[in-house]
Motif scaffolding. Structure first.
Motif, short mmCIF file in Angstrom:
data_model
loop_
_atom_site.label_atom_id
_atom_site.label_comp_id
_atom_site.label_asym_id
_atom_site.label_seq_id
_atom_site.Cartn_x
_atom_site.Cartn_y
_atom_site.Cartn_z
N THR A 52 -24.07 6.37 16.83
CA THR A 52 -22.92 6.01 15.99
C THR A 52 -23.20 6.30 14.51
N SER A 53 -24.47 6.32 14.11
CA SER A 53 -24.79 6.68 12.73
C SER A 53 -24.48 8.15 12.48
N ARG A 54 -24.78 8.97 13.48
CA ARG A 54 -24.44 10.40 13.35
C ARG A 54 -22.93 10.55 13.18
N GLN A 55 -22.18 9.80 13.98
CA GLN A 55 -20.72 9.88 13.88
C GLN A 55 -20.23 9.34 12.52
N ALA A 56 -20.89 8.29 12.04
CA ALA A 56 -20.49 7.72 10.75
C ALA A 56 -20.69 8.74 9.63
N GLY A 57 -21.79 9.50 9.70
CA GLY A 57 -22.04 10.54 8.69
C GLY A 57 -20.88 11.52 8.64
N MET A 58 -20.32 11.82 9.79
CA MET A 58 -19.18 12.75 9.83
C MET A 58 -17.92 12.08 9.31
N LEU A 59 -17.76 10.80 9.63
CA LEU A 59 -16.59 10.07 9.14
C LEU A 59 -16.58 10.04 7.61
N TRP A 60 -17.73 9.63 7.03
CA TRP A 60 -17.79 9.49 5.56
C TRP A 60 -17.56 10.85 4.88
N GLU A 61 -17.84 11.94 5.60
CA GLU A 61 -17.72 13.28 4.97
C GLU A 61 -16.49 14.02 5.49
N LEU A 62 -15.51 13.26 5.98
CA LEU A 62 -14.18 13.76 6.33
C LEU A 62 -14.24 14.89 7.34
N GLU A 63 -15.23 14.85 8.23
CA GLU A 63 -15.34 15.91 9.23
C GLU A 63 -15.41 15.34 10.65
N GLY A 64 -15.05 14.06 10.80
CA GLY A 64 -14.96 13.47 12.14
C GLY A 64 -13.57 13.74 12.71
N PRO A 65 -13.25 13.15 13.86
CA PRO A 65 -11.92 13.35 14.45
C PRO A 65 -10.80 12.95 13.47
N GLU A 66 -11.06 12.03 12.55
CA GLU A 66 -10.04 11.58 11.59
C GLU A 66 -9.80 12.60 10.49
N THR A 102 -22.20 -2.67 -10.49
CA THR A 102 -22.98 -3.81 -10.00
C THR A 102 -22.73 -4.14 -8.53
N THR A 103 -21.82 -3.41 -7.87
CA THR A 103 -21.58 -3.66 -6.44
C THR A 103 -21.60 -2.32 -5.70
N PRO A 104 -21.81 -2.35 -4.38
CA PRO A 104 -21.97 -1.09 -3.63
C PRO A 104 -20.70 -0.24 -3.60
N GLN A 105 -20.87 1.03 -3.83
CA GLN A 105 -19.74 1.98 -3.87
C GLN A 105 -20.04 3.17 -2.99
N MET A 106 -18.99 3.66 -2.32
CA MET A 106 -19.11 4.89 -1.53
C MET A 106 -18.03 5.86 -2.01
N TYR A 107 -18.48 7.05 -2.43
CA TYR A 107 -17.54 8.08 -2.87
C TYR A 107 -17.56 9.17 -1.80
N CYS A 108 -16.39 9.46 -1.21
CA CYS A 108 -16.34 10.39 -0.09
C CYS A 108 -15.76 11.73 -0.49
N GLY A 109 -16.10 12.75 0.30
CA GLY A 109 -15.56 14.09 0.06
C GLY A 109 -15.94 15.00 1.20
N TYR A 110 -15.59 16.27 1.07
CA TYR A 110 -15.84 17.21 2.16
C TYR A 110 -17.33 17.54 2.28
N LYS A 111 -17.88 17.25 3.45
CA LYS A 111 -19.28 17.52 3.79
C LYS A 111 -20.29 16.88 2.83
N ARG A 112 -19.80 15.92 2.05
CA ARG A 112 -20.67 15.21 1.11
C ARG A 112 -20.20 13.76 0.98
N HIS A 113 -21.10 12.85 0.69
CA HIS A 113 -20.69 11.54 0.21
C HIS A 113 -21.80 10.93 -0.61
N VAL A 114 -21.42 10.01 -1.49
CA VAL A 114 -22.36 9.46 -2.46
C VAL A 114 -22.32 7.93 -2.36
N LEU A 115 -23.49 7.32 -2.27
CA LEU A 115 -23.56 5.86 -2.29
C LEU A 115 -24.25 5.41 -3.57
#
Ligand SMILES: Cc1cc2nc3c(=O)[nH]c(=O)nc-3n(C[C@H](O)[C@H](O)[C@H](O)COP(=O)(O)OP(=O)(O)OC[C@H]3O[C@@H](n4cnc5c(N)ncnc54)[C@H](O)[C@@H]3O)c2cc1C
Length: 437
Positions: free
Chosen positions: A387-401, A229-242
């Motif tokens: 910054t949205s492009r960068q966020a896509g990489m962050l959520w998919e564990l492929e940004g600088p982090e 019933t509330t928003p969820q984000m599941y992260c992983g390599y080169k993928r993420h699910v909302l």
């Protein structure tokens, strides 16, 4: 009751009847600016399921016209939680876990695969997800009859003298207006006219998304109450699910569906279509390494679509003057959806441009209004795209982090502040000063 201002001595064409075109039409109607909306489809309509608005964007709706916010509230999931949250973030990719099933240690406690590793706080106030078609219906209710013409695909614009625009449609007809506002989305024809075909071309972002909805009742069979019933984000390599709840279009039907958006990556997109049908099986194969919980959400959706995610390179301008054409919404700055704010930026554009156009008194001032709008809106809207492009990489564990989850959390919980805490009225004030200068 406010008094209706006298009609302006110029008339505008809005190309496109999506969220941008209809919201702008409401803003211009309220300011008594003669306007016609030209839509290429046979009727207004939105494809896709949910779209979310954070409280700052809902406040901006009310600044344009109180009815827009009221319409939003009627069809939104009323998703205020205490404390306000954007998403719980979880790891859904089994490759991220150690042999004991742990993904992170925080405050001396091990966090398991699938459990919340942290929460991204939101801002207080009404916001949340709406079904796109239901929100569009609310916008349509606020428009005067006869403002729109359908099956009018714009193919070109020529100058009709004095900067006026002659619109050419695919059906061979033409129409003359003082200026054109291009709200024709990411594949915009008006963008090509202002920027040239090469510069206007949308670019594949390297990401695509499966989109589907499932009934809340079904989701509650395998998700706990908070997850369903509330928003969820599941992260992983080169993928993420909302996943996030959306309503069924009436105030009595809160949180009746769960909207699923499952992102994945590929180097290029070769299909000429950007929205294609797919199957549950293909989606599950794409997520073969993910947790059973994420896979059970996917196993329960019907008829998923795949959306190729494109965005725009930064535009050097949002307008031209001979003939007068000004770009707004996705036509000006289409973004990937990784910060959930593309439509919010459309609303902000409509507020600023609508107010500026309401203040001028003749066609000779349109250029100044477009220049002020461009100066104020372009930097913010283009920052969203990047910054949205960068966020896509962050959520998919492929940004600088990478998959350093401490660094990931630090970035995730702070990166949205410039979007959500923005004072749009100050932008308008700055634009007004430019208009008067
Ligand atoms: C997967 C995904 C999820 C998203 N989620 C969110 C979210 O949660 N929150 C958020 O804020 N944003 C989100 N967005 C972004 C948001 O959907 C867009 O920013 C917004 O819908 C753009 O609206 P628009 O009216 O500018 O363009 P569009 O919705 O594309 O409308 C353009 C209209 O113009 C018409 N048209 C096109 N060409 C012509 C022509 N030549 N002549 C006449 N008519 C024409 C089209 O038929 C259409 O009706 C998401 C986007 C995607 C892809």
């Amino acid at each position: 009751m406010g008094t209706t201002p006298p009609p302006k001595p110029f008339n505008l064409a809005i190309i496109g009847g999506g969220i941008s075109g209809l919201t702008l039409a409401i803003a211009l109607h309220a300011r008594n600016i003669p306007t016609t909306v030209y839509e290429s489809a046979a009727s207004f309509g939105e494809i896709g399921a949910g779209v979310g608005f954070q409280p700052n964007f809902v406040r901006t709706m009310a600044l344009i016209a109180p009815g827009i916010k009221e319409g939003f509230l009627r069809c939104s999931d009323n998703g205020e939680s205490e404390p306000p949250k954007w998403f719980d973030v979880r790891i859904g990719d089994t490759r991220n876990a150690d042999s004991g099933g742990f993904v992170r240690e925080k405050d001396g406690r091990g966090i398991r695969l699938g459990d919340a590793i942290f929460t991204i706080p939101a801002r207080p106030g009404p916001g949340g997800g709406v079904h796109r078609a239901h929100f569009l219906d609310e916008l349509i209710r606020l428009l005067p009859g006869g403002i729109a013409q359908f099956r009018k695909r714009l193919v070109g614009v020529t100058e009709g003298g004095g900067g006026d625009a002659v619109l050419h449609f695919a059906d061979g007809t033409t129409a003359r207006h003082t200026a054109v506002i291009g709200c024709d989305g990411i594949k915009s024809r008006t963008r090509e006219i202002v920027l040239g075909r090469d510069e206007a071309r949308p670019l594949f972002s390297g990401k695509y998304a499966y989109r589907a909805i499932l009934p809340m009742q079904k989701a509650l069979e395998f998700l706990d109450d908070r997850e369903a019933t509330t928003p969820q984000m599941y992260c992983g390599y080169k993928r993420h699910v909302l996943t996030f709840p959306i309503a069924n279009g009436t105030i009595f039907n809160r949180r009746t569906f769960v909207c699923l958006v499952a992102f994945s990556s590929r180097a290029e997109w070769t299909d000429p279509e950007w929205v294609v049908k797919t199957s549950r099986e293909d989606m599950l194969a794409d997520y073969a390494d993910w947790t059973e919980k994420v896979k059970s959400i996917m196993a329960n959706v019907k008829n998923p679509d795949i959306w190729a995610l494109y965005n725009h390179a930064p535009a050097r301008t949002f307008y031209q003057t001979r003939p007068r054409v000004c770009l707004l919404g996705d036509a000006a700055h289409a973004s990937t959806p990784h910060q959930g704010s593309g439509a919010g930026m459309c609303i902000e554009d409509c507020y600023v441009l609508g107010e500026l156009l309401g203040e001028i008194s003749g066609a000779d001032e349109l250029e100044k209004a477009f220049r002020a709008y461009d100066a104020v809106r372009r930097p913010r809207a283009l920052k969203l795209v990047e910054t949205s492009r960068q966020a896509g990489m962050l959520w998919e564990l492929e940004g600088p982090e990478g998959d350093d989850l401490d660094a990931f959390e630090k970035n995730a919980v702070t990166r949205m502040a410039w979007i959500w805490d923005h004072e749009i009225e100050q932008d308008l004030e700055r634009a007004r000063e430019l208009l008067r200068a």
